[in-house]
Design a protein around this motif. Structure first.
Motif, PDB file in Angstrom:
ATOM      1  N   ARG A  78      17.319   4.192 -14.660  1.00  0.00           N
ATOM      2  CA  ARG A  78      18.269   3.873 -13.603  1.00  0.00           C
ATOM      3  C   ARG A  78      18.891   2.519 -13.928  1.00  0.00           C
ATOM      4  N   ILE A  79      20.195   2.487 -14.081  1.00  0.00           N
ATOM      5  CA  ILE A  79      20.895   1.288 -14.513  1.00  0.00           C
ATOM      6  C   ILE A  79      21.507   0.574 -13.311  1.00  0.00           C
ATOM      7  N   HIS A  80      21.185  -0.693 -13.191  1.00  0.00           N
ATOM      8  CA  HIS A  80      21.648  -1.522 -12.071  1.00  0.00           C
ATOM      9  C   HIS A  80      23.169  -1.531 -11.954  1.00  0.00           C
ATOM     10  N   GLN A  81      23.658  -1.437 -10.731  1.00  0.00           N
ATOM     11  CA  GLN A  81      25.071  -1.618 -10.427  1.00  0.00           C
ATOM     12  C   GLN A  81      25.225  -2.713  -9.374  1.00  0.00           C
ATOM     13  N   LYS A  82      26.257  -3.535  -9.534  1.00  0.00           N
ATOM     14  CA  LYS A  82      26.479  -4.621  -8.588  1.00  0.00           C
ATOM     15  C   LYS A  82      26.976  -4.066  -7.259  1.00  0.00           C
ATOM     16  N   PRO A  83      26.424  -4.528  -6.129  1.00  0.00           N
ATOM     17  CA  PRO A  83      26.903  -4.044  -4.830  1.00  0.00           C
ATOM     18  C   PRO A  83      28.328  -4.509  -4.553  1.00  0.00           C
ATOM     19  N   ASN A  84      29.087  -3.687  -3.823  1.00  0.00           N
ATOM     20  CA  ASN A  84      30.459  -4.058  -3.497  1.00  0.00           C
ATOM     21  C   ASN A  84      30.505  -4.830  -2.180  1.00  0.00           C
ATOM     22  N   MET A  85      31.704  -5.275  -1.801  1.00  0.00           N
ATOM     23  CA  MET A  85      31.844  -6.104  -0.599  1.00  0.00           C
ATOM     24  C   MET A  85      31.436  -5.356   0.660  1.00  0.00           C
ATOM     25  N   GLY A  86      31.742  -4.068   0.723  1.00  0.00           N
ATOM     26  CA  GLY A  86      31.362  -3.293   1.897  1.00  0.00           C
ATOM     27  C   GLY A  86      29.853  -3.234   2.072  1.00  0.00           C
ATOM     28  N   GLU A  87      29.137  -3.050   0.979  1.00  0.00           N
ATOM     29  CA  GLU A  87      27.671  -2.984   1.031  1.00  0.00           C
ATOM     30  C   GLU A  87      27.068  -4.341   1.354  1.00  0.00           C
ATOM     31  N   ILE A  88      27.664  -5.393   0.798  1.00  0.00           N
ATOM     32  CA  ILE A  88      27.195  -6.752   1.101  1.00  0.00           C
ATOM     33  C   ILE A  88      27.403  -7.057   2.579  1.00  0.00           C
ATOM     34  N   ARG A  89      28.575  -6.675   3.099  1.00  0.00           N
ATOM     35  CA  ARG A  89      28.895  -6.939   4.503  1.00  0.00           C
ATOM     36  C   ARG A  89      27.973  -6.149   5.433  1.00  0.00           C
ATOM     37  N   ALA A  90      27.695  -4.906   5.072  1.00  0.00           N
ATOM     38  CA  ALA A  90      26.833  -4.066   5.918  1.00  0.00           C
ATOM     39  C   ALA A  90      25.418  -4.621   5.997  1.00  0.00           C
ATOM     40  N   CYS A  91      24.931  -5.198   4.898  1.00  0.00           N
ATOM     41  CA  CYS A  91      23.548  -5.691   4.853  1.00  0.00           C
ATOM     42  C   CYS A  91      23.432  -7.133   5.328  1.00  0.00           C
ATOM     43  N   ARG A  92      24.570  -7.791   5.535  1.00  0.00           N
ATOM     44  CA  ARG A  92      24.533  -9.193   5.973  1.00  0.00           C
ATOM     45  C   ARG A  92      23.817  -9.331   7.315  1.00  0.00           C
ATOM     46  N   TRP A  93      23.891  -8.280   8.156  1.00  0.00           N
ATOM     47  CA  TRP A  93      23.247  -8.320   9.463  1.00  0.00           C
ATOM     48  C   TRP A  93      21.749  -8.585   9.332  1.00  0.00           C
TER      49      TRP A  93
END
Length: 486
Positions: free
Chosen positions: A384-399
């Motif tokens: 499984r090769i790492h992929q950088k999270p996008n802005m939407g995923e970062i924003r969703a997890c910021r909570w």
């Protein structure tokens, strides 16, 4: 009659310039000067020359802007030919204004060859100096730590490079000793000496940490012995604690590569599916409002705020005490963290732990988490090769990250990498603009920014990797200092 230039073998640019300007002002031809003998016994052979400022327009000394930085570098070369070469260039430039642009010229070729050698030597010094702590009787929190290092340069670069170490290690007292002089920093004054130093055999606890770190980042599948020796020449090995591992690592490389090929997939399907099913089970419904960090962690097990939960094994929540003074924030869990359910336990975690140990920070006293709580990857064969999270995923997890910070109320938050910085600042930022700085973060909390330890693992050049690792460790040392001062 030859004129002996009164210069010491280790003369710097300012000393050479004064002699060269006097010679040139008095029209002394390059072939009439002996630069190969030291100042000892030379006497005051310039006394007969006119050393007053030149007034005649015909004798005004001019050089192109590229000459000064070139000369400042070449003057550090160990060959006595450098003095004569620079004076020849200076002499010729008075009539050949574009001389330095003629890259086929014999003097210009030699000049660039010397410049390259000095720059390479300077780079190696920055990469391969290893400080060892000197024990002190006063071990109070206010006592500045003292360090000693030994290095063997090819050229007279101590004066040239010492300011780099002053900026990088300004919070500790240190001595860098070499056969070509020494540099001493006491927190207020940087002093250099041209006297040859004597090597002292010394060890400290970080030697074993360097060996552990090097053994973990050594990749036998990418082993190129000639390239490795070019980046880390053998002459430096005796002063690098980790270098004693190199012969055995090289000898066992083939067997280790074969073992890697036989290694099981990083995601055993049944194991992954069982963990995933357990994490998403609805048998134990979480409370609507978390009253503690433990309750928040329980809630996060069922997070569906973005689509990453669909393929990840489980939520990897933060780990550490609820009263921690420091929170370290990374990017996202990796392959090993996804299976273990704990942040920073893979290769980057080993580098992180090493840096904490060197800086004197106990991992059990800090809280470690990620900006994104699920592993984002693409399958490639068995891996499984790492992929950088996008802005939407970062924003969703910021909570989740905000809730962690609210429960813990740390003195200092450390952003490890650009993704963590983006999440904490709530917009994309350039990490280089903030690295090494303490930024107010509200309610008395400060934010400190450095690189993610996985960045160090991706650097292909060994000397650059060593230099950046030292810089990262120094950042973590500063984290401890800031936390104590808060």
């Amino acid at each position: 009659m030859m004129i002996v230039a009164p210069l010491d073998i280790a003369a710097n640019y300012e000393e050479w310039r004064e002699v060269a300007r006097t010679m040139l002002a008095n029209s002394v031809h390059p072939n009439a000067i002996d630069w190969s003998r030291s100042a000892d016994g030379a006497g005051n052979l310039l006394d007969s020359f006119d050393t007053t400022p030149v007034q005649s327009e015909s004798k005004v000394i001019t050089v192109p802007k590229d000459f000064v930085p070139l000369a400042e570098t070449i003057i550090c070369h160990s060959s006595t030919q450098r003095f004569g070469l620079l004076y020849r260039l200076l002499w010729r430039l008075q009539s050949e204004k574009r001389l330095l642009e003629i890259l086929s010229d014999e003097d210009v070729v030699l000049a660039h060859k010397m410049e390259k050698s000095v720059r390479r030597d300077s780079h190696k010094m920055k990469a391969f100096v290893r400080f060892k702590e000197v024990p002190e009787a006063d071990q109070t929190a206010r006592a500045r730590r003292k360090f000693w290092a030994w290095f063997e340069p090819d050229h007279f670069i101590v004066e040239r490079v010492s300011s780099f170490f002053q900026r990088r290690f300004t919070d500790m007292d240190w001595i860098i000793a070499t056969p070509k002089g020494s540099a001493v920093w006491d927190g207020s004054v940087l002093k250099t000496s041209r006297e040859p130093a004597i090597r002292i055999d010394a060890e400290d606890t970080t030697d074993e940490l360097w060996r552990t770190y090097f053994a973990n980042i050594f990749n036998p599948a990418r082993l190129k012995i000639k390239a490795m020796q070019a980046e880390m020449p053998k002459k430096y090995w005796k002063n690098l604690p980790e270098a004693e591992l190199i012969p055995d690592l090289i000898n066992t490389a083939e067997a280790r590569v074969a073992a890697m090929r036989e290694k099981q997939a990083t995601m055993p399907p049944m194991f992954h599916e069982k963990l995933q099913a357990a994490a998403k089970s609805e048998e134990d419904e979480p409370p609507e409002v978390a009253g503690s960090l433990a309750g928040l962690k329980h809630q996060a097990k069922h997070c569906t705020r973005c689509d990453l939960y669909k393929n990840a094994t489980q939520t990897v929540f933060g780990d550490g005490p609820e009263n921690a003074d420091i929170i370290f924030v990374g990017e996202q869990p990796g392959d090993q963290e996804d299976l273990a359910g704990t942040p920073f336990v893979g290769p980057a975690g080993k580098v992180f732990d090493m840096a904490l140990d060197v800086a004197g920070i106990s991992r059990t006293k800090v809280y470690v988490t990620n900006a994104v709580k699920h592993f984002k990857y693409i399958p490639r064969g068995k891996r499984r090769i790492h992929q950088k999270p996008n802005m939407g995923e970062i924003r969703a997890c910021r909570w989740w990250l905000k809730q962690e910070i609210e429960f813990i109320k740390p003195k200092l938050i450390v952003a490890l990498g650009a993704t963590a910085l983006t999440s904490l600042m709530e917009k994309q930022q350039r990490l280089s603009d903030f690295r090494g700085k303490a930024i107010p973060f509200g309610d008395g909390t400060k934010l400190f920014v450095t690189v993610h330890p996985s960045y160090l693992l991706r650097i292909p050049e060994e000397d650059m990797k060593q230099a950046e690792t030292e810089r990262f460790i120094n950042d973590i040392r500063l984290v401890k200092k800031l936390a104590l001062a808060a």
